[in-house]
Design a protein around this motif. Structure first.
Motif, short mmCIF file in Angstrom:
data_model
loop_
_atom_site.label_atom_id
_atom_site.label_comp_id
_atom_site.label_asym_id
_atom_site.label_seq_id
_atom_site.Cartn_x
_atom_site.Cartn_y
_atom_site.Cartn_z
N LYS A 1 43.93 -169.67 79.23
CA LYS A 1 44.02 -170.34 80.53
C LYS A 1 42.75 -170.06 81.32
O LYS A 1 42.09 -169.04 81.11
CB LYS A 1 45.25 -169.86 81.31
CG LYS A 1 46.56 -170.26 80.64
CD LYS A 1 47.75 -169.93 81.52
CE LYS A 1 49.06 -170.36 80.83
NZ LYS A 1 49.11 -171.82 80.60
N GLY B 1 40.47 -171.19 85.28
CA GLY B 1 40.52 -171.82 86.60
C GLY B 1 39.42 -171.27 87.48
O GLY B 1 38.89 -170.17 87.25
N GLU C 1 40.45 -176.70 93.86
CA GLU C 1 40.95 -175.73 92.90
C GLU C 1 41.20 -176.42 91.57
O GLU C 1 41.58 -177.59 91.52
CB GLU C 1 42.25 -175.09 93.39
CG GLU C 1 42.09 -174.26 94.65
CD GLU C 1 43.40 -173.62 95.09
OE1 GLU C 1 44.44 -173.94 94.46
OE2 GLU C 1 43.38 -172.81 96.01
N ASN D 1 43.03 -175.53 87.71
CA ASN D 1 43.73 -174.65 86.79
C ASN D 1 43.94 -175.41 85.49
O ASN D 1 44.30 -176.60 85.50
CB ASN D 1 45.08 -174.22 87.36
CG ASN D 1 44.93 -173.31 88.56
OD1 ASN D 1 44.58 -172.14 88.43
ND2 ASN D 1 45.17 -173.85 89.75
N SER E 1 44.52 -175.15 80.87
CA SER E 1 44.79 -174.43 79.63
C SER E 1 43.98 -175.08 78.52
O SER E 1 43.72 -176.29 78.55
CB SER E 1 46.29 -174.48 79.29
OG SER E 1 46.73 -175.81 79.16
N SER F 1 43.48 -179.98 82.46
CA SER F 1 43.38 -179.34 83.77
C SER F 1 44.15 -180.11 84.83
O SER F 1 44.32 -181.33 84.76
CB SER F 1 41.91 -179.22 84.20
OG SER F 1 41.34 -180.51 84.37
#
Length: 256
Positions: free
Chosen positions: A156, A158, A171, A173, A175, A202
């Motif tokens: 993961k 970010g 932002e 985030n 994987s 993402s």
């Protein structure tokens, strides 16, 4: 005495099958362990797919959907002495040469460093031709691919930035998964087999000019060739959606 003999026989009738079961289980475990130990490993295990060294360079053709934005992206390692996150890093200057009137001419500077068995990308740098400095426009480094490759890997990632969105905050985030692709990859720079395929999904969140929370999904799939680096990259919004951008390796000059 007959009663005692009957009890003894019953015990034997229980113990013997148990011994056989335990023996069979033990042999099965040994067989599995031997099969795992003797199974041939992927020929790519231990390989490096992103060779970074001073003066290494790559040239990619980048085409966005619709064809309005087409440009060459040239990356060159300009410094290998910068220390980042207590690790040696490689500073890469990226230049964008527009091939259409709508494509902007631009430059960017990033750093790559190896940590925890992965290459990490730190995108918050700038370069004026003589020195490199941190712009502090964001925080965090992106974990991009294993180094070296030791089998299928997932992770993961970010980071946060105030460089792009209207209110100065965005932002991301995501994987990612890395594995060897059995299919060959064909690009202008050549034909490459057993490439490392890295797929990243993402979720990107930001606040628009009306102070409303917005988000969008983005998928990146990248193929890296052993001893070469990035040879192909595609982006879309998920399975079955149109391709948003395509990046192909045109030429490269690397030393491992």
């Amino acid at each position: 005495m007959p009663v005692l003999r009957l009890l003894y026989n019953r015990e034997l009738s229980i113990v013997r099958p148990m011994r056989k079961t335990l023996t069979a289980t033990f042999l099965l475990l040994i067989g599995l362990a031997l099969a795992f130990t003797l199974a041939p490993q992927s020929p790519m295990v231990g390989s490096e797919f992103f060779p970074l060294a001073k003066d290494n360079s790559w040239k990619h053709l980048v085409v966005f959907s619709g064809g309005d934005y087409i440009y060459y992206m040239t990356e060159k390692v300009i410094d290998d002495n910068m220390v980042m996150s207590d690790e040696k890093s490689y500073v890469v200057m990226e230049e964008y040469e527009p091939l259409t009137t709508t494509a902007p001419e631009a430059k960017s500077t990033v750093a790559y460093f190896r940590k925890g068995g992965f290459w990490h990308r730190y995108p918050w740098l700038d370069y004026d031709g003589t020195k490199v400095w941190d712009t502090k426009l964001g925080t965090g480094a992106e974990q991009i691919l294993p180094s070296p490759y030791n089998g299928v890997a997932t992770w993961k990632l970010g980071f946060n930035t105030n460089a792009w969105s209207a209110d100065g905050n965005q932002e991301m985030n995501a994987s990612a998964k890395a594995s060897i692709d059995p299919e060959v990859v064909r690009v202008p720079a050549g034909i490459f087999s057993h490439c490392l395929r890295v797929e990243t999904m993402s979720v990107n969140g930001f606040v628009d000019q009306h102070q409303r929370d917005k988000s969008y999904n983005l998928r990146h799939i990248e193929w890296y060739a052993k001893g070469v680096g990035l040879v192909l990259a595609l982006s879309d919004e998920g399975e079955g959606t149109p391709i948003k951008s395509r990046t192909e390796l045109v030429q490269y000059n690397v030393k491992e």
